[in-house]
Scaffold this motif. Structure first.
Motif, short mmCIF file in Angstrom:
data_model
loop_
_atom_site.label_atom_id
_atom_site.label_comp_id
_atom_site.label_asym_id
_atom_site.label_seq_id
_atom_site.Cartn_x
_atom_site.Cartn_y
_atom_site.Cartn_z
N SER A 122 0.67 -1.10 0.02
CA SER A 122 -0.14 -0.04 0.13
C SER A 122 0.83 1.06 0.07
O SER A 122 2.04 1.30 0.48
CB SER A 122 -0.88 -0.10 1.34
N GLY A 123 0.33 2.32 -0.46
CA GLY A 123 0.94 3.70 -0.33
C GLY A 123 1.46 3.93 0.81
O GLY A 123 2.50 4.51 1.28
N SER A 124 0.81 3.61 2.11
CA SER A 124 1.13 4.04 3.58
C SER A 124 2.32 3.09 3.78
O SER A 124 3.40 3.71 4.23
CB SER A 124 0.16 3.65 4.43
N THR A 178 5.65 4.81 1.69
CA THR A 178 6.13 6.13 2.58
C THR A 178 6.40 5.81 3.81
O THR A 178 7.55 6.33 4.17
CB THR A 178 4.77 7.14 2.67
N TYR A 181 -0.73 14.39 2.58
CA TYR A 181 -1.32 13.04 3.12
C TYR A 181 -0.14 12.04 2.58
O TYR A 181 -0.02 11.96 1.24
CB TYR A 181 -2.81 12.59 2.46
N HIS A 182 0.32 11.25 3.53
CA HIS A 182 1.30 10.28 3.29
C HIS A 182 1.03 8.94 3.49
O HIS A 182 1.73 7.91 3.48
CB HIS A 182 2.75 10.87 3.60
N GLY A 183 -0.22 8.69 4.35
CA GLY A 183 -0.80 7.42 4.53
C GLY A 183 -1.34 7.27 5.82
O GLY A 183 -1.36 8.39 6.72
N GLU A 210 4.60 15.55 -1.80
CA GLU A 210 3.84 14.88 -2.98
C GLU A 210 4.26 16.00 -4.01
O GLU A 210 4.18 17.22 -3.88
CB GLU A 210 2.20 14.89 -2.62
N ASP A 264 6.81 11.65 -2.58
CA ASP A 264 5.43 10.54 -2.58
C ASP A 264 4.74 10.81 -3.70
O ASP A 264 3.98 11.54 -3.81
CB ASP A 264 4.54 11.22 -1.27
N VAL A 303 2.55 8.40 -4.81
CA VAL A 303 1.63 7.54 -4.64
C VAL A 303 0.51 7.67 -5.59
O VAL A 303 -0.15 6.93 -6.15
CB VAL A 303 1.34 6.93 -3.22
N MET A 304 0.17 9.03 -5.70
CA MET A 304 -0.91 9.18 -6.59
C MET A 304 -0.68 9.86 -7.82
O MET A 304 -1.04 9.56 -8.94
CB MET A 304 -1.73 10.75 -5.87
N LYS A 313 -0.96 2.86 -5.78
CA LYS A 313 -1.99 3.03 -6.51
C LYS A 313 -2.06 2.61 -8.03
O LYS A 313 -2.29 1.41 -8.14
CB LYS A 313 -2.38 4.50 -6.27
N TYR A 372 -13.51 12.74 -6.56
CA TYR A 372 -12.69 12.25 -5.38
C TYR A 372 -12.62 13.57 -4.51
O TYR A 372 -12.32 14.62 -4.98
CB TYR A 372 -11.48 11.96 -5.87
N1 PMP Z 1 0.52 9.13 -0.42
C1 PMP Z 1 -0.31 9.61 -0.97
C2 PMP Z 1 -0.04 10.89 -1.81
C3 PMP Z 1 -1.68 9.19 -1.07
O1 PMP Z 1 -2.77 9.83 -1.75
C4 PMP Z 1 -2.21 8.10 -0.46
C5 PMP Z 1 -3.68 7.40 -0.34
N2 PMP Z 1 -4.63 8.45 -0.63
C6 PMP Z 1 -1.10 7.36 0.39
C7 PMP Z 1 0.02 7.84 0.20
C8 PMP Z 1 -1.84 6.14 0.91
O2 PMP Z 1 -1.78 5.13 0.11
P1 PMP Z 1 -2.60 3.73 0.54
O3 PMP Z 1 -4.00 4.32 0.93
O4 PMP Z 1 -2.61 2.87 -0.48
O5 PMP Z 1 -2.12 3.18 1.92
#
Ligand code: PMP
Length: 450
Positions: A100-102, A105, A134-136, A207, A241, A243-244, A270, A398
């Motif tokens: 997962s993104g969390s 990071t 937002y990083h998780g 981000e 980051d 992730v998005m 993602k 979103y």
């Molecule tokens: N970083 C960013 C920039 C995100 O947008 C998100 C999720 N919205 C995350 C980390 C966390 O990812 P996840 O929900 O897959 O844990």
């Protein structure tokens, strides 16, 4: 949308039950069709039901679905790592796969701290982030996140890391030009490092374009160059980051490519597997790996499902699909067209204050007064009204926070699958315009009552 997010094992579920998806569309059991205008939290980037991906998944599951990363490697994971290293900028060559993104990071944060530990700098362990970020959701990732509503409940348990402002030019009234804004943000970072002590700061995380906590906030071309220069001056690593913003979302493979800055560590997730299986990665540069390879050799992290072959094969198929179908270019082209169409709506809309974005990552901020940029009162819950009315029209958007430190303000992100065609953009915009008309009538009615 006040449903709970847990699943009760009965069939009187509160959310509509989705039966299948195809391309940019999802269908529920009542036969209602939705345009996945957000790719489900900026994830389903190649659309739903792509046969090539389904075939790749089946192929891998016939070979092996799971081996434990601490004992074995697989061809799928090796090939994915090679692909990631090829598409990543600079010498970001090493991949650590997570789910997962969390986790991506949080691993990035741990790698940054480990880097300094291996170099004998034991106190360099703070991570600086931005107020709007937002990083998780895991505790480490949340400690680095400025997302106030998600932090609230856990605040006492979170690390007190330093935070700096985000590049939010639309609301930066204190500075006259973008250049002045950027200089201020860079000075703020410098002050934060000096306040914490340069020997205590491991990394700065950002981000490339702020998603959930800002609604696609786009920095200037110079912003990241100025921030990275400060990082370099004080021996602070830079974590992007992605992730998005990664995997083509913003019209380049990675968001940072717009700014000509190469991070030391990248987190991605993602769109990396487009939602077909969970897959995310922390991508590490040669510079950061060097003391680790000369020291402990391994990254001090790991999950049971790290580098899961099923997910690795899926992700590899997704990345090949993006490349083969020129989806990064399509994102740039269709994104520009989508933004132009939303800008047309904004001209006559009473409540669209700002339209921003790159590629198929378009943010729309709603305001009570376009001139003063005043936000709607929190109690009106405008963003959820907008999401609901779009939902009723068959369009998924979103919701994002916006406004000062993410506390006030209403924004949504439009981020449909990168496969979207011009005709599909037109249909998306048609539905959005219908919902917008209803929102405006409802809000203006409510405002005239108050
Ligand atoms: N970083 C960013 C920039 C995100 O947008 C998100 C999720 N919205 C995350 C980390 C966390 O990812 P996840 O929900 O897959 O844990």
């Amino acid at each position: 949308m006040n449903q709970t997010n847990l699943i009760k094992p009965v069939l009187d579920h509160e959310y509509p039950l989705i039966t299948h998806g195809k391309g940019i569309y999802l269908y529920d059991e009542q036969g209602k069709q939705y345009i996945d205008g957000s790719s489900g939290a900026v994830t389903a980037s190649i659309g739903h039901g792509v046969q090539e991906i389904i075939d790749a998944m089946a192929e891998q599951s016939k070979k092996v679905s799971f081996v434990y990363r601490s004992q074995f490697s697989t061809e799928a994971a090796e090939k994915l790592a090679k692909k990631i290293s090829e598409i990543s900028p600079g010498d970001l060559n090493w991949s650590f796969f997570v789910n997962s993104g969390s986790e991506a990071t949080e691993t990035a944060m741990k790698v940054a701290i480990q880097y300094w530990q291996e170099k004998g700098m034991k106190t360099k362990n703070k991570i600086i982030s931005r107020w709007m970020s937002y990083h998780g959701i895991t505790m480490g990732a949340l400690s680095m996140s400025g997302h106030i509503t998600r932090r609230q409940l856990f605040e006492p348990m979170l690390e007190k890391y330093p935070s700096v402002s985000a590049p939010y030019y639309y609301r930066d009234a204190a500075h006259k030009t973008i250049e002045e804004c950027d200089d201020f943000y860079a000075q703020e970072l410098e002050k934060a490092i000096l306040r914490a002590g340069k020997d205590n700061v491991a990394a700065f995380i950002a981000e490339p374009m702020i998603g959930a906590a800002g609604g696609a906030l786009i920095p200037s071309d110079q912003y990241f160059q100025k921030m990275k220069a400060v990082c370099d001056e004080y021996d602070v690593l830079f974590i992007a980051d992605e992730v998005m913003t990664g995997m083509g979302r913003t019209g380049k493979m990675f968001g940072m490519e717009h700014f000509n800055v190469i991070p030391d560590i990248m987190a991605t997730g993602k769109g990396m597997s487009a939602g077909y299986t969970p897959m995310a990665a922390t991508i590490v540069s040669e510079k950061v790996m060097e003391p680790i390879l000369n020291g402990s050799k391994i990254i001090m992290s790991g999950h049971t499902f790290s580098a899961n072959p099923q997910s690795a094969a899926t992700s590899l198929a997704v990345l090949n699909y993006i490349e083969k179908n020129n989806l990064v270019e399509n994102s740039a082209r269709m994104g520009a067209y989508l933004k132009e169409k939303i800008n047309e709506l904004a001209r006559t809309s009473e409540i669209i204050g700002d339209v921003r974005g790159k590629g198929l990552f378009v943010g729309i901020e709603f305001v009570k007064d376009k001139l003063t940029k005043k936000s709607f009162a929190r109690e009106l819950d405008v963003v959820n009204k907008i999401v609901q009315l779009n939902f009723d029209e068959g369009l998924l958007v979103y919701p994002a926070n916006a406004g000062a430190e993410g506390l006030t303000g209403d924004a949504v992100i439009l981020s449909p699958p990168l496969t979207i065609t011009k005709e599909e953009v037109d249909e998306l915009v048609r539905r959005f315009a219908m919902a917008l008309g209803k929102v405006e009538r409802e809000l203006l009615g409510e405002l005239s009552k108050s």
